[in-house]
Motif scaffolding. Structure first.
Motif, PDB file in Angstrom:
ATOM      1  N   GLN A   1       0.831  -1.198   0.000  1.00 17.23           N
ATOM      2  CA  GLN A   1       0.000   0.000   0.000  1.00 17.23           C
ATOM      3  C   GLN A   1       0.868   1.252   0.000  1.00 17.23           C
ATOM      4  O   GLN A   1       0.563   2.241  -0.679  1.00 17.23           O
ATOM      5  CB  GLN A   1      -0.924  -0.003   1.209  1.00 17.23           C
ATOM      6  N   ALA A   2       1.972   1.220   0.748  1.00 21.50           N
ATOM      7  CA  ALA A   2       2.888   2.362   0.768  1.00 21.50           C
ATOM      8  C   ALA A   2       3.492   2.596  -0.612  1.00 21.50           C
ATOM      9  O   ALA A   2       3.591   3.738  -1.080  1.00 21.50           O
ATOM     10  CB  ALA A   2       3.988   2.123   1.802  1.00 21.50           C
ATOM     11  N   LEU A   3       3.886   1.522  -1.289  1.00 17.75           N
ATOM     12  CA  LEU A   3       4.439   1.653  -2.640  1.00 17.75           C
ATOM     13  C   LEU A   3       3.400   2.217  -3.591  1.00 17.75           C
ATOM     14  O   LEU A   3       3.709   3.033  -4.475  1.00 17.75           O
ATOM     15  CB  LEU A   3       4.932   0.291  -3.136  1.00 17.75           C
ATOM     16  N   HIS A   4       2.154   1.790  -3.410  1.00 25.47           N
ATOM     17  CA  HIS A   4       1.082   2.284  -4.276  1.00 25.47           C
ATOM     18  C   HIS A   4       0.832   3.774  -4.033  1.00 25.47           C
ATOM     19  O   HIS A   4       0.641   4.539  -4.982  1.00 25.47           O
ATOM     20  CB  HIS A   4      -0.187   1.476  -4.016  1.00 25.47           C
ATOM     21  N   GLU A   5       0.841   4.178  -2.767  1.00 25.72           N
ATOM     22  CA  GLU A   5       0.617   5.592  -2.447  1.00 25.72           C
ATOM     23  C   GLU A   5       1.755   6.467  -2.967  1.00 25.72           C
ATOM     24  O   GLU A   5       1.534   7.575  -3.451  1.00 25.72           O
ATOM     25  CB  GLU A   5       0.476   5.769  -0.937  1.00 25.72           C
ATOM     26  N   ALA A   6       2.971   5.975  -2.844  1.00 24.49           N
ATOM     27  CA  ALA A   6       4.132   6.773  -3.240  1.00 24.49           C
ATOM     28  C   ALA A   6       4.223   6.949  -4.750  1.00 24.49           C
ATOM     29  O   ALA A   6       4.789   7.933  -5.227  1.00 24.49           O
ATOM     30  CB  ALA A   6       5.411   6.126  -2.704  1.00 24.49           C
TER      31      ALA A   6
ATOM     32  N   GLU B   1      -5.463  -1.620  -0.956  1.00 20.23           N
ATOM     33  CA  GLU B   1      -6.438  -0.871  -0.160  1.00 20.23           C
ATOM     34  C   GLU B   1      -7.197  -1.728   0.846  1.00 20.23           C
ATOM     35  O   GLU B   1      -7.790  -1.195   1.782  1.00 20.23           O
ATOM     36  CB  GLU B   1      -7.442  -0.189  -1.095  1.00 20.23           C
ATOM     37  N   LEU B   2      -7.203  -3.056   0.660  1.00 18.40           N
ATOM     38  CA  LEU B   2      -8.036  -3.900   1.521  1.00 18.40           C
ATOM     39  C   LEU B   2      -7.690  -3.806   3.008  1.00 18.40           C
ATOM     40  O   LEU B   2      -8.605  -3.732   3.845  1.00 18.40           O
ATOM     41  CB  LEU B   2      -7.963  -5.361   1.042  1.00 18.40           C
ATOM     42  N   PRO B   3      -6.394  -3.820   3.403  1.00 16.62           N
ATOM     43  CA  PRO B   3      -6.128  -3.723   4.846  1.00 16.62           C
ATOM     44  C   PRO B   3      -6.697  -2.447   5.456  1.00 16.62           C
ATOM     45  O   PRO B   3      -7.260  -2.476   6.552  1.00 16.62           O
ATOM     46  CB  PRO B   3      -4.593  -3.751   4.914  1.00 16.62           C
ATOM     47  N   ALA B   4      -6.568  -1.330   4.745  1.00 21.38           N
ATOM     48  CA  ALA B   4      -7.112  -0.071   5.260  1.00 21.38           C
ATOM     49  C   ALA B   4      -8.631  -0.085   5.279  1.00 21.38           C
ATOM     50  O   ALA B   4      -9.253   0.634   6.064  1.00 21.38           O
ATOM     51  CB  ALA B   4      -6.612   1.095   4.413  1.00 21.38           C
ATOM     52  N   ALA B   5      -9.243  -0.896   4.406  1.00 24.94           N
ATOM     53  CA  ALA B   5     -10.704  -1.003   4.375  1.00 24.94           C
ATOM     54  C   ALA B   5     -11.234  -1.927   5.464  1.00 24.94           C
ATOM     55  O   ALA B   5     -12.446  -2.085   5.598  1.00 24.94           O
ATOM     56  CB  ALA B   5     -11.166  -1.500   3.010  1.00 24.94           C
ATOM     57  N   GLY B   6     -10.327  -2.539   6.231  1.00 28.37           N
ATOM     58  CA  GLY B   6     -10.748  -3.381   7.343  1.00 28.37           C
ATOM     59  C   GLY B   6     -10.903  -4.847   7.008  1.00 28.37           C
ATOM     60  O   GLY B   6     -11.431  -5.615   7.816  1.00 28.37           O
ATOM     61  N   VAL B   7     -10.447  -5.267   5.829  1.00 25.36           N
ATOM     62  CA  VAL B   7     -10.570  -6.672   5.428  1.00 25.36           C
ATOM     63  C   VAL B   7      -9.417  -7.456   6.026  1.00 25.36           C
ATOM     64  O   VAL B   7      -8.241  -7.138   5.781  1.00 25.36           O
ATOM     65  CB  VAL B   7     -10.578  -6.804   3.894  1.00 25.36           C
TER      66      VAL B   7
END
Length: 692
Positions: A32-37, A600-606
């Protein structure tokens, strides 16, 4: 597949107000960090566009050209020896010309040079992307280290005060020497001083991530990435290094030098074909003159032979230089990789030793505490030393993992995201073995029960649960149909009875919901209402089977956004852990979409994903599940399989006996559990063969 559509109009409950926060507020994975960056290639992309534009210009310049001229003045032309023609005149000319021979070759070479510049820019973009990803990985590893050290320091002030009190008591009772007391206090002071730095270090690492475009909030937690345990030897990497951007650039230079190595003799001769028209106006004539002409111009160096010889020598020398530069780059890259591999192996070995030592230190503390009250000064010092060693060993283990992680990140500069690179890393992964609880994975076997009436019927329930247990099932996903939703009082009583009976047998029960219309914002409140209505029931989890493909293919990015929005809202509304079913494409070839679903799934609570890898080839399904689990370690992956009779034979296990299916589950467990794949889910109970 069994019908999973719940009739929305039967939900007569008031809408549930839900304000879902989109902040991470949980695990922020490296993916997710790589995707955001992003890839950090904004400048390279702009430069690439500029070079493409330059190439277009050179292509335009290599064809026909328009030329023209105009002049005016007073002229005294000599007609005869004694007669001059005195007049004012104007003349105009316009025409076209085309380059020939050397002039054409130079213009074509300019096009090729611009094309090489564009390809070089693409290579530079690849290098910038790799460097950006290395920077993000390094900053993320720094954040992880600071977070782990901060966790280790929890309670250090209280432990240090207690240790100082014990030292003071032993010193007052003359159980220990003053020098021993001074040494012990210095040990604890060093630990507390180091812990005092952690808050600043943690803030600094978050700032570093922020500078790279990653928003790591105070509530976010990093996740340790699994590291390559036994990469292949250096010799096996040579083929992959031949595709590295630095080698690719040298190859491009060599190809350019090869093209310039042998030039035809005529390239030294400039030539143009011209076609033009002219017009002349004079003050002494009422008529204008005109003309149309065609011609060829030729120019060349005076010593053409010597010029050609010098140019041949230049081409050969440049070719030799490019060839040697390529070999030098290969050797340099190989040596750099060798140093990284060597250091990576040393760091892995250091981490394993530090982990063993930390475990041994903690065992010493437990053994000494079990001995009861320690009255002797020497014994008390040993315990205090072991307790301070617990912190030092923890710091050392964290630092060793951090160092190994940085080398693993550096290793990815030489490949990253390619199947060949993954093969060279090897199949063995090393996972962080810190003191954090809950990191072990338990193997379970799940069953989708869409037609749940027998389970909710008190008369049929004991037989159904016994059959599920005999099939090796320990997790049941219970679906509800429209009739059950319409009669929630009766359904609730049945669910209560099922949950009590299943939990008494050690079986987990998850609520299974799966209407794809809930992905739409107007229909989403109906899902939230249903969750809210059943929230007082002690389900072990909520499982959403919302297949975005059912609303039409291809799936636009906007629908992926609606999927994530639905999951966030469900997570906010649900009192149970959230898991989903999904086609594996969103975790493989479609993971580069925007939004990136697995990012995005971990941040979405999955918390868990059951991948519907429907194939009768057990090796293929295992390979896919393992690859996805390794690529997305922030997600708990499960393998979904089908026994449905209405599915194609190559995608379903229909026809296999219960014994054959259980034997296959045992085989899967052997290979999947070490890869952090936590179990198998079957679709569905209606078609599953009953054990005999």
């Amino acid at each position: 597949m069994a019908s999973r559509t719940l009739l929305a109009r039967l939900l007569l409950l008031a809408p549930l107000a839900c304000a879902a926060s989109l902040a991470h507020g949980g695990v922020l994975s490296l993916d997710q960090a790589l995707h955001e960056a992003g890839d950090g290639t904004g400048a390279a992309n702009a430069e690439l566009q500029a070079r493409y534009a330059a190439k277009d210009q050179r292509e335009d310049e290599a064809g026909w050209e328009v030329f023209g001229n105009a002049s005016t003045g007073r002229y005294n032309e000599l007609v005869t020896q004694d007669v001059r023609d005195d007049y004012y005149g104007r003349s105009y000319a316009i025409g076209i010309r085309y380059p020939l021979l050397g002039a054409l070759r130079r213009k074509v070479d300019a096009v090729h040079s611009a094309d090489r510049d564009a390809r070089s820019s693409e290579i530079e973009r690849g290098l910038q992307r790799a460097q950006q990803r290395l920077a993000v990985r390094s900053a993320y590893a720094d954040w992880w280290r600071a977070t782990q050290e901060a966790k280790l320091c929890n309670g250090i002030d209280s432990a240090a005060r207690q240790a100082d009190r014990q030292v003071q008591e032993r010193l007052a009772g003359k159980w220990i020497l003053p020098s021993d007391a001074q040494l012990m206090r210095s040990e604890w002071t060093a630990v507390t001083r180091r812990c005092a730095l952690q808050n600043d270090l943690l803030q600094d690492t978050r700032s570093s991530l922020s500078s790279l475009g990653v928003n790591a909030g105070s509530d976010d937690q990093p996740l340790a990435e699994p590291l390559a345990y036994h990469p292949q030897r250096l010799q096996a990497w040579q083929d992959l290094l031949d595709t590295h951007p630095r080698v690719a650039q040298r190859k491009a230079d060599l190809n350019s030098a090869e093209a310039d190595r042998q030039r035809p003799w005529y390239t030294a001769i400039d030539s143009y074909f011209t076609l033009g028209g002219s017009r002349e106006e004079r003050s002494d004539s009422s008529e204008a003159g005109s003309g149309l002409s065609a011609g060829i111009t030729v120019s060349a160096p005076l010593d053409l032979m010597d010029y050609g010889s010098a140019r041949s020598r230049e081409g050969e020398a440049r070719y030799q230089a490019a060839s040697q530069a390529l070999e030098k780059e290969r050797g340099s890259l190989l040596r750099e990789l060798g140093k990284v591999l060597e250091q990576q192996r040393r760091n892995i070995d250091e981490y394993v030793w530090r982990s063993e030592r930390r475990t041994a230190v903690d065992s010493i503390i437990n053994e000494r505490r079990q001995r009861g009250a320690l009255d002797s000064g020497e014994a008390s010092l040993h315990l205090l030393q072991a307790e301070v060693d617990h912190y030092n060993a923890g710091f050392a283990q964290i630092a060793a993992w951090h160092a190994a992680w940085l080398q693993d990140s550096a290793l990815r500069l030489f490949g990253d995201d390619s199947p060949a690179f993954a093969a060279l890393l090897g199949g063995d992964l090393l996972r962080w073995q810190g003191a954090t609880p809950g990191e072990t994975v338990a193997w379970t076997q799940g069953m989708y029960v869409w037609q749940s009436e027998p389970l909710l019927d008190p008369a049929q329930r004991p037989g159904q649960l016994a059959a599920l247990a005999n099939a090796g099932i320990n997790t049941v996903y219970v679906g509800l149909n429209s009739v059950q939703v319409a009669n929630l009082d009766t359904t609730r009583a049945g669910l209560n009875g099922l949950l009590s009976a299943a939990h008494a047998q050690g079986m987990q029960v998850n609520l299974l919901l799966g209407d794809p219309s809930w992905l739409k914002s107007r229909q989403r409140p109906l899902l939230l209402n249903l969750i809210n209505t059943l929230r007082d029931l002690p389900f072990d989890g909520l499982h959403l089977d919302l297949e975005v493909e059912q609303l039409g293919w291809p799936v636009p990015d906007s629908r992926l956004g609606e999927w994530l929005a639905t999951l966030r809202a469900a997570h906010q509304a649900s009192p149970w852990p959230l898991a989903i079913s999904s086609h594996p494409r969103w975790f493989a070839e479609e993971s580069t979409r925007h939004p990136c679903i697995p990012c995005e799934l971990p941040a979405a609570g999955v918390s868990e994903v059951s991948l519907m890898i429907y194939t009768h080839n057990p090796q293929s399904s295992a390979d896919q599940a393992i690859a996805i689990a390794q690529h997305w370690p922030a997600l708990q992956i499960r393998l979904g399989q089908s026994v449905e009779s209405d599915q194609p034979a190559d995608t379903s296990w229909a026809g296999a006996s219960a014994a054959q299916l259980q034997a296959q589950v045992d085989a899967w467990r052997t290979v999947l559990l070490p890869a952090n794949v936590s179990g198998v889910d079957w679709q569905s109970w209606t078609d599953y063969p009953r054990p005999r």
